[in-house]
Design a protein around this motif. Structure first.
Motif, PDB file in Angstrom:
ATOM      1  N   LYS A   1      31.981  22.519  77.766  1.00  0.00           N
ATOM      2  CA  LYS A   1      31.314  21.494  76.977  1.00  0.00           C
ATOM      3  C   LYS A   1      29.870  21.893  76.669  1.00  0.00           C
ATOM      4  CE  LYS A   1      31.935  17.288  78.608  1.00  0.00           C
ATOM      5  NZ  LYS A   1      32.158  16.194  79.590  1.00  0.00           N
ATOM      6  N   LEU A   2      29.416  21.468  75.516  1.00  0.00           N
ATOM      7  CA  LEU A   2      28.072  21.817  75.075  1.00  0.00           C
ATOM      8  C   LEU A   2      27.009  21.228  76.003  1.00  0.00           C
ATOM      9  CD1 LEU A   2      26.275  23.070  72.791  1.00  0.00           C
ATOM     10  CD2 LEU A   2      26.256  20.773  71.762  1.00  0.00           C
ATOM     11  N   ASP A   3      26.087  22.079  76.403  1.00  0.00           N
ATOM     12  CA  ASP A   3      24.868  21.673  77.098  1.00  0.00           C
ATOM     13  C   ASP A   3      23.722  22.347  76.358  1.00  0.00           C
ATOM     14  OD1 ASP A   3      22.561  21.719  78.817  1.00  0.00           O
ATOM     15  OD2 ASP A   3      23.860  21.166  80.489  1.00  0.00           O
ATOM     16  N   VAL A   4      22.978  21.577  75.599  1.00  0.00           N
ATOM     17  CA  VAL A   4      21.985  22.159  74.694  1.00  0.00           C
ATOM     18  C   VAL A   4      20.935  22.954  75.454  1.00  0.00           C
ATOM     19  CG1 VAL A   4      20.232  21.644  72.959  1.00  0.00           C
ATOM     20  CG2 VAL A   4      22.377  20.360  72.960  1.00  0.00           C
ATOM     21  N   LYS A   5      20.445  22.422  76.567  1.00  0.00           N
ATOM     22  CA  LYS A   5      19.408  23.136  77.327  1.00  0.00           C
ATOM     23  C   LYS A   5      19.936  24.445  77.887  1.00  0.00           C
ATOM     24  CE  LYS A   5      16.698  19.077  78.656  1.00  0.00           C
ATOM     25  NZ  LYS A   5      16.167  18.279  79.800  1.00  0.00           N
ATOM     26  N   ARG A   6      21.174  24.446  78.340  1.00  0.00           N
ATOM     27  CA  ARG A   6      21.757  25.668  78.893  1.00  0.00           C
ATOM     28  C   ARG A   6      22.146  26.664  77.802  1.00  0.00           C
ATOM     29  NH1 ARG A   6      27.196  24.244  80.655  1.00  0.00           N
ATOM     30  NH2 ARG A   6      27.618  24.728  78.452  1.00  0.00           N
ATOM     31  N   ASP A   7      22.781  26.149  76.732  1.00  0.00           N
ATOM     32  CA  ASP A   7      23.332  27.033  75.701  1.00  0.00           C
ATOM     33  C   ASP A   7      22.289  27.527  74.716  1.00  0.00           C
ATOM     34  OD1 ASP A   7      25.879  26.767  76.782  1.00  0.00           O
ATOM     35  OD2 ASP A   7      26.315  24.977  75.588  1.00  0.00           O
ATOM     36  N   PHE A   8      21.230  26.751  74.497  1.00  0.00           N
ATOM     37  CA  PHE A   8      20.176  27.139  73.553  1.00  0.00           C
ATOM     38  C   PHE A   8      18.812  26.904  74.209  1.00  0.00           C
ATOM     39  CE2 PHE A   8      23.802  25.458  71.083  1.00  0.00           C
ATOM     40  CZ  PHE A   8      24.180  26.626  70.435  1.00  0.00           C
ATOM     41  N   PRO A   9      18.486  27.658  75.256  1.00  0.00           N
ATOM     42  CA  PRO A   9      17.232  27.415  75.982  1.00  0.00           C
ATOM     43  C   PRO A   9      15.987  27.630  75.129  1.00  0.00           C
ATOM     44  CG  PRO A   9      18.248  29.491  76.679  1.00  0.00           C
ATOM     45  CD  PRO A   9      19.252  28.791  75.822  1.00  0.00           C
TER      46      PRO A   9
ATOM     47  N   SER B   1      12.427  19.855  67.396  1.00  0.00           N
ATOM     48  CA  SER B   1      12.661  20.477  66.094  1.00  0.00           C
ATOM     49  C   SER B   1      13.741  19.751  65.310  1.00  0.00           C
ATOM     50  CB  SER B   1      13.070  21.944  66.280  1.00  0.00           C
ATOM     51  OG  SER B   1      14.351  22.007  66.895  1.00  0.00           O
ATOM     52  N   GLN B   2      13.785  20.017  64.014  1.00  0.00           N
ATOM     53  CA  GLN B   2      14.810  19.430  63.160  1.00  0.00           C
ATOM     54  C   GLN B   2      16.189  19.935  63.543  1.00  0.00           C
ATOM     55  OE1 GLN B   2      14.527  16.968  60.629  1.00  0.00           O
ATOM     56  NE2 GLN B   2      16.724  17.057  61.036  1.00  0.00           N
ATOM     57  N   GLN B   3      16.283  21.190  63.970  1.00  0.00           N
ATOM     58  CA  GLN B   3      17.578  21.724  64.376  1.00  0.00           C
ATOM     59  C   GLN B   3      18.130  20.979  65.593  1.00  0.00           C
ATOM     60  OE1 GLN B   3      18.278  26.221  63.328  1.00  0.00           O
ATOM     61  NE2 GLN B   3      16.395  26.092  64.519  1.00  0.00           N
ATOM     62  N   ALA B   4      17.265  20.626  66.522  1.00  0.00           N
ATOM     63  CA  ALA B   4      17.713  19.851  67.686  1.00  0.00           C
ATOM     64  C   ALA B   4      18.202  18.479  67.250  1.00  0.00           C
ATOM     65  CB  ALA B   4      16.578  19.724  68.693  1.00  0.00           C
ATOM     66  N   ARG B   5      17.506  17.864  66.308  1.00  0.00           N
ATOM     67  CA  ARG B   5      17.958  16.559  65.795  1.00  0.00           C
ATOM     68  C   ARG B   5      19.281  16.704  65.050  1.00  0.00           C
ATOM     69  NH1 ARG B   5      12.304  16.022  64.957  1.00  0.00           N
ATOM     70  NH2 ARG B   5      12.449  16.661  62.764  1.00  0.00           N
ATOM     71  N   ASP B   6      19.454  17.816  64.370  1.00  0.00           N
ATOM     72  CA  ASP B   6      20.706  18.032  63.646  1.00  0.00           C
ATOM     73  C   ASP B   6      21.887  18.206  64.603  1.00  0.00           C
ATOM     74  OD1 ASP B   6      19.499  17.820  61.206  1.00  0.00           O
ATOM     75  OD2 ASP B   6      19.291  19.982  60.879  1.00  0.00           O
ATOM     76  N   ILE B   7      21.654  18.797  65.762  1.00  0.00           N
ATOM     77  CA  ILE B   7      22.719  18.859  66.763  1.00  0.00           C
ATOM     78  C   ILE B   7      23.147  17.451  67.146  1.00  0.00           C
ATOM     79  CG2 ILE B   7      23.267  19.479  69.151  1.00  0.00           C
ATOM     80  CD1 ILE B   7      21.589  21.967  68.835  1.00  0.00           C
TER      81      ILE B   7
ATOM     82  N   LYS C   1      29.544  25.490  72.440  1.00  0.00           N
ATOM     83  CA  LYS C   1      28.941  26.631  71.774  1.00  0.00           C
ATOM     84  C   LYS C   1      30.069  27.534  71.269  1.00  0.00           C
ATOM     85  CE  LYS C   1      25.572  30.350  72.318  1.00  0.00           C
ATOM     86  NZ  LYS C   1      24.635  31.048  73.227  1.00  0.00           N
ATOM     87  N   ALA C   2      29.855  28.174  70.133  1.00  0.00           N
ATOM     88  CA  ALA C   2      30.885  29.040  69.546  1.00  0.00           C
ATOM     89  C   ALA C   2      31.341  30.090  70.550  1.00  0.00           C
ATOM     90  CB  ALA C   2      30.350  29.708  68.291  1.00  0.00           C
TER      91      ALA C   2
ATOM     92  N   ILE D   1      27.822  24.035  62.973  1.00  0.00           N
ATOM     93  CA  ILE D   1      26.456  24.155  62.459  1.00  0.00           C
ATOM     94  C   ILE D   1      25.826  25.398  63.076  1.00  0.00           C
ATOM     95  CG2 ILE D   1      26.086  21.725  61.924  1.00  0.00           C
ATOM     96  CD1 ILE D   1      24.523  21.483  64.558  1.00  0.00           C
ATOM     97  N   LYS D   2      25.098  26.118  62.251  1.00  0.00           N
ATOM     98  CA  LYS D   2      24.483  27.372  62.665  1.00  0.00           C
ATOM     99  C   LYS D   2      22.993  27.166  62.863  1.00  0.00           C
ATOM    100  CE  LYS D   2      24.063  32.242  61.331  1.00  0.00           C
ATOM    101  NZ  LYS D   2      24.399  33.250  60.287  1.00  0.00           N
ATOM    102  N   LEU D   3      22.496  27.617  64.024  1.00  0.00           N
ATOM    103  CA  LEU D   3      21.081  27.522  64.348  1.00  0.00           C
ATOM    104  C   LEU D   3      20.397  28.858  64.098  1.00  0.00           C
ATOM    105  CD1 LEU D   3      21.378  25.563  67.724  1.00  0.00           C
ATOM    106  CD2 LEU D   3      21.309  24.654  65.404  1.00  0.00           C
ATOM    107  N   ASP D   4      19.099  28.791  63.864  1.00  0.00           N
ATOM    108  CA  ASP D   4      18.313  29.993  63.590  1.00  0.00           C
ATOM    109  C   ASP D   4      17.117  30.015  64.538  1.00  0.00           C
ATOM    110  OD1 ASP D   4      16.787  32.062  62.622  1.00  0.00           O
ATOM    111  OD2 ASP D   4      16.730  31.363  60.554  1.00  0.00           O
ATOM    112  N   ARG D   5      17.073  31.030  65.376  1.00  0.00           N
ATOM    113  CA  ARG D   5      15.989  31.130  66.360  1.00  0.00           C
ATOM    114  C   ARG D   5      14.615  31.299  65.710  1.00  0.00           C
ATOM    115  NH1 ARG D   5      18.064  33.774  71.783  1.00  0.00           N
ATOM    116  NH2 ARG D   5      20.305  33.414  71.609  1.00  0.00           N
ATOM    117  N   GLU D   6      14.609  31.826  64.495  1.00  0.00           N
ATOM    118  CA  GLU D   6      13.330  32.098  63.823  1.00  0.00           C
ATOM    119  C   GLU D   6      12.915  30.971  62.879  1.00  0.00           C
ATOM    120  OE1 GLU D   6      11.730  34.728  64.818  1.00  0.00           O
ATOM    121  OE2 GLU D   6      13.443  35.308  66.067  1.00  0.00           O
ATOM    122  N   ALA D   7      13.706  29.911  62.793  1.00  0.00           N
ATOM    123  CA  ALA D   7      13.431  28.855  61.820  1.00  0.00           C
ATOM    124  C   ALA D   7      12.187  28.059  62.191  1.00  0.00           C
ATOM    125  CB  ALA D   7      14.629  27.923  61.720  1.00  0.00           C
ATOM    126  N   ALA D   8      11.485  27.591  61.155  1.00  0.00           N
ATOM    127  CA  ALA D   8      10.336  26.708  61.376  1.00  0.00           C
ATOM    128  C   ALA D   8      10.818  25.365  61.921  1.00  0.00           C
ATOM    129  CB  ALA D   8       9.592  26.519  60.062  1.00  0.00           C
TER     130      ALA D   8
END
Length: 336
Positions: A239-247, A253-259, A272-273, A298-305
Motif C-alpha cells: 500500500k502507498l505510503d507517501v513519506k516512505r515511497d517519495f521521501p 507542493s502541488q504534486q503532494a496535493r495531487d496525490i 507505488k508503480a 499519476i507521474k511525479l517529477d523530482r525536479e518540478a517546481a
C-alpha cells in the motif's frame, strides 16, 4: 460506457414510446441526448491533467441535470432542424430527456464511478456489474434499435430495453458471486480483508478482477463464477505510503496535493508503480486481472517546481499482446 452503447440505449427509451413516422425522430433525439453528457470531456486543463478525472461523470451526469442537459440538446436540435420536425419544442425536449436520463444510470453500472447525486453528494456510484465495453450488451441493443427505426416500430426498442435489463441483472448476480469467491480466496490464505471489491474484466461478465486489502498490502486475483467456477491467484502490492515511497516530495507542493486528489478518486487503492518509477497507480484496474499493471496513474517529477502539477497518464500499450491470455482465463485455460 462507450459512445455507441450510450447512444443506442439513449435511442431505445424514447423509441419505445413511438410507432410510425415519429419513430426515427424519437430515436435520433434519444441517440444524441444519450451521447451529450460525455461532452464534459472538453473540461480539461493541460497544466492540470487531473482536472479531467474530477469533472468527468460529474454535473453533466447528475440526475438533477437531466432537465437542463436535455433542454440544451433539444434547443440545439429544434433550432437547427425545426422545419423537419412535425413536433413542438416540448415534445422534442421530452424525447431528449428520456434519452439523456439513460446516460448517468448506465455509467453507474460500470466501475469508474458517476456522481449521480451531485451537488448534494460527492459519492461516486459504481455498481461494478458490467465492463465499460461489452459487445454482448451493446450489439443486441444497437441491432434491435436499428430494426425498430427501419420498421418504425417501438416494440423492437422495448426488446432492446428488456435485453439491457436482463444482461445487467445477470451482471449483478455475477458480481455478488465474484465477491463471495474473493472472500473465500482471502479466507483460504488466512486473511481477513478490510475491503474487497470485484470488477468485470474487459468485454465480458464471466471473468472478474478482485482486489482486497490487508494491513499493508493489496492482493489482486481473478475469479470466474458460474458452473465452471475457477480462481486465478494473482499479484500483490504494498500500500502507498507517501513519506516512505517519495521521501523527497515536499508535503506542501502541488504534486503532494495531487496525490491526495488521485487517492480520493481511486478510493485509496493506491501503490507505488511496481517498476520503481515515480508514479502512483490505481490498483483497482489492470487489463489482466491477475497483474498489477495499472491502466492509469499519476507521474511525479523530482525536479518540478512547487506549483507544478503531477501528470495523469494512461497505459494500454500491452492490451493487444495480453488479449490472448485474458481470453484463455475467460474460457477456462490458465494464464501463460
Amino acid at each position: 460506457m462507450d459512445p455507441l452503447t450510450q447512444g443506442a440505449l439513449g435511442a431505445a427509451l424514447p423509441l419505445a414510446t413511438q410507432r410510425g413516422k415519429p419513430a426515427a425522430v424519437a430515436a435520433g433525439c434519444g441517440f444524441l441526448a444519450g451521447l451529450a453528457p460525455d461532452l464534459d470531456i472538453v473540461l480539461h486543463d493541460p497544466e492540470d491533467t487531473l482536472l479531467f478525472l474530477e469533472f468527468h461523470r460529474q454535473f453533466t451526469h447528475a440526475l438533477i441535470f437531466i432537465p437542463v442537459g436535455s433542454a440544451i440538446v433539444a434547443g440545439a436540435l429544434f433550432g437547427l432542424a425545426r422545419r423537419w420536425f412535425a413536433m413542438g419544442f416540448l415534445e422534442i425536449w421530452l424525447l431528449c430527456a428520456l434519452g439523456y436520463s439513460t446516460h448517468g444510470i448506465l455509467d453507474a453500472t460500470t466501475s469508474y464511478g458517476t456522481l449521480l447525486l451531485w451537488p448534494f453528494s460527492e459519492e461516486r456510484f459504481a455498481f461494478n456489474v458490467i465492463s465499460v465495453i461489452d459487445p454482448l450488451f451493446t450489439v443486441p441493443v444497437a441491432s434491435l434499435v436499428t430494426i425498430g427505426v427501419l420498421r418504425k416500430d417501438g416494440g423492437w426498442a422495448r426488446g432492446a430495453l428488456g435485453w439491457a435489463a436482463l444482461y445487467l441483472a445477470v451482471g449483478t448476480w455475477q458480481h455478488h458471486a465474484a465477491l463471495s469467491m474473493g472472500h473465500a480466496l482471502a479466507e483460504s490464505r488466512g486473511h481477513g480483508p478490510s475491503r474487497l471489491i470485484a470488477k468485470p474484466t474487459f468485454g465480458n461478465i464471466l471473468l472478474w478482477r478482485t482486489v482486497y486489502e490487508t494491513a499493508d498490502r493489496f492482493h489482486v486475483d481473478a475469479v470466474r463464477p458460474g458452473p465452471w467456477a475457477r480462481s486465478f491467484s494473482g499479484a500483490q502490492a504494498t500500500k502507498l505510503d507517501v513519506k516512505r515511497d517519495f521521501p523527497w516530495l515536499d508535503p506542501a507542493s502541488q504534486q503532494a496535493r495531487d496525490i491526495g486528489r488521485f487517492r480520493r478518486f481511486s478510493q485509496n487503492f493506491n501503490a507505488k508503480a511496481p517498476d520503481g518509477s515515480d508514479r502512483v497507480i490505481d490498483v483497482r484496474y489492470g487489463f489482466l486481472p491477475t497483474e498489477i499493471s495499472a491502466l492509469w496513474s499519476i507521474k511525479l517529477d523530482r525536479e518540478a517546481a512547487p506549483e507544478v502539477h503531477a501528470v495523469y497518464e494512461t497505459d494500454r500499450s500491452n492490451a493487444r499482446a495480453q488479449l490472448a491470455r485474458l481470453l484463455g482465463m475467460v474460457f477456462g485455460g490458465p494464464p501463460d
